[in-house]
Design an enzyme around this catalytic site. Structure first.
Site, PDB file in Angstrom:
ATOM      1  N   SER A 218       0.850  -1.190   0.000  1.00 28.61           N
ATOM      2  CA  SER A 218       0.000   0.000   0.000  1.00 28.61           C
ATOM      3  C   SER A 218       0.885   1.239   0.000  1.00 28.61           C
ATOM      4  CB  SER A 218      -0.902   0.013   1.238  1.00 28.61           C
ATOM      5  OG  SER A 218      -1.778  -1.093   1.235  1.00 28.61           O
TER       6      SER A 218
ATOM      7  N   GLY B 153      -0.472   4.436  -0.029  1.00 25.79           N
ATOM      8  CA  GLY B 153      -1.324   5.567   0.325  1.00 25.79           C
ATOM      9  C   GLY B 153      -1.966   6.182  -0.902  1.00 25.79           C
ATOM     10  N   ALA B 154      -1.837   7.502  -1.031  1.00 19.45           N
ATOM     11  CA  ALA B 154      -2.444   8.210  -2.155  1.00 19.45           C
ATOM     12  C   ALA B 154      -1.838   7.816  -3.493  1.00 19.45           C
ATOM     13  CB  ALA B 154      -2.300   9.722  -1.951  1.00 19.45           C
TER      14      ALA B 154
ATOM     15  N   GLY C 139      -1.426   4.736  -4.576  1.00 13.41           N
ATOM     16  CA  GLY C 139      -1.940   3.475  -5.077  1.00 13.41           C
ATOM     17  C   GLY C 139      -1.356   2.257  -4.389  1.00 13.41           C
TER      18      GLY C 139
ATOM     19  N   GLY D 146      -5.997  -0.014   4.764  1.00 14.68           N
ATOM     20  CA  GLY D 146      -5.109  -1.091   4.347  1.00 14.68           C
ATOM     21  C   GLY D 146      -5.672  -2.460   4.665  1.00 14.68           C
ATOM     22  N   ASP D 147      -6.367  -2.557   5.804  1.00  9.98           N
ATOM     23  CA  ASP D 147      -6.997  -3.826   6.181  1.00  9.98           C
ATOM     24  C   ASP D 147      -8.128  -4.160   5.220  1.00  9.98           C
ATOM     25  OD1 ASP D 147      -5.298  -3.605   8.425  1.00  9.98           O
ATOM     26  OD2 ASP D 147      -6.826  -2.443   9.480  1.00  9.98           O
TER      27      ASP D 147
END
Length: 315
Positions: free
Chosen positions: A220, A222-223, A225, A251-252
């Protein structure tokens, strides 16, 4: 069926506030109370998608009883491991601009007997499971090798295992070859010991984790992708997000989407991205339902933008 393991669960209180002012009185505009912990969130997301899940977790005291009640109310089967210490309570402050401040308590210390009972409960509940998802930090009392032991036991029983943790616990577990690991950018940088400035840096770090034993890496960013790196190649996924309300559990939620879709290939990455994008647009740690997903907003490609700078580089 997906079994989740959360060694250090929590009772999470999330307050939506206009902004933080140190030393001032802040009036919340909204509040939620949810069962917390990364594995718990995966179970919540799986249940929200209408799939069966069993949450294995140590629970103690009044907070632990409330966590179990909240999970049952969401249709999640709970396999509690009674412990002497009280389950921790965490606080999250979500500002209107999307900034999140979290205060996480340490949680109880598990005795040797409680540790072994936790492992035995996982073994018993994982019969016939499609996946075991082991997520989050280890509580006091558990050695960094605890997850490695769990991965080894899962493979001996013929069950695939996904791992979302960090630090020494992640590095120890890699030697047992977890089927999927799901780090974020900071956890990637920590694991390989060098900074990440571009998407290409993250790809190389994920490949290094595979070299250390991980079979598949779902990263992951974040912003920026998500990345999927496995024995068949590298894929990059992103999604349009209109408004970020809270990234708690995003993320989960992504991991749950990935496992629901089979845990392999670009199609699973697409569902992971859709789940993560939907989660950040919901308040607190609310998990998305199928109605919240927007597959049309998701893009997955093997043409990875390796030169793209990360919005938040990791030093």
């Amino acid at each position: 069926m997906i079994v989740t393991v959360t060694p250090n669960p929590s009772l999470d209180r999330t307050y939506e506030v206009p902004s933080l002012e140190r030393g001032g009185v802040i009036r919340a505009t909204g509040e939620r109370m949810d069962p917390g912990g990364k594995g718990v969130n995966v179970s919540r997301a799986v249940a929200a998608a209408g799939r069966r899940t069993v949450a294995v977790l140590p629970l103690g005291g009044a907070p632990g009883a409330l966590v179990a009640d909240l999970l049952h109310a969401q249709g999640i089967e709970v396999a509690p491991v009674p412990v002497a210490g009280a389950t921790r309570s965490n606080i999250a402050l979500a500002e209107a601009d999307g900034v999140l401040t979290k205060i996480n308590a340490p949680g109880p210390e598990l005795s040797l007997e409680e540790q072994e009972l936790l492992l035995e409960t996982v073994r018993r509940q994982s019969r016939g499971a499609d996946w075991i998802a082991c997520c989050g930090s280890l509580p006091r009392g558990l050695a960094p090798s605890w997850y490695a032991d769990l991965v080894a036991r899962a493979h001996a029983a013929g069950v695939r295992i996904a791992l979302d943790t960090s630090g020494p616990a992640l590095l120890e577990a890699l030697r047992e070859g977890p089927d999927v690991v799901k780090p974020n950018a900071e956890e990637l940088a920590e694991a390989i010991g060098r900074p990440l400035a571009t998407v290409g840096d993250a790809v190389k770090a994920a490949e290094d984790l595979r070299g250390l034993g991980a079979r598949t890496v779902l990263a992951s960013l974040g912003a920026d992708g998500q990345l999927l790196v496995d024995g068949d190649g590298v894929w990059y996924g992103s999604a349009r997000v209109d408004t970020v309300r809270s990234n708690v559990g995003a993320g989960d939620s992504s991991l749950s989407g990935f496992l629901i879709a089979g845990g392999t290939g670009p199609e699973a990455l697409a569902l992971a991205v859709a789940h993560g994008a939907a989660a950040v647009q919901l308040p607190g740690s609310v998990m998305p339902t199928p109605a919240d997903l927007d597959p049309a907003a998701v893009s997955v490609t093997a043409d990875v933008p390796v030169d793209r700078p990360l919005t938040e580089p990791v030093s």
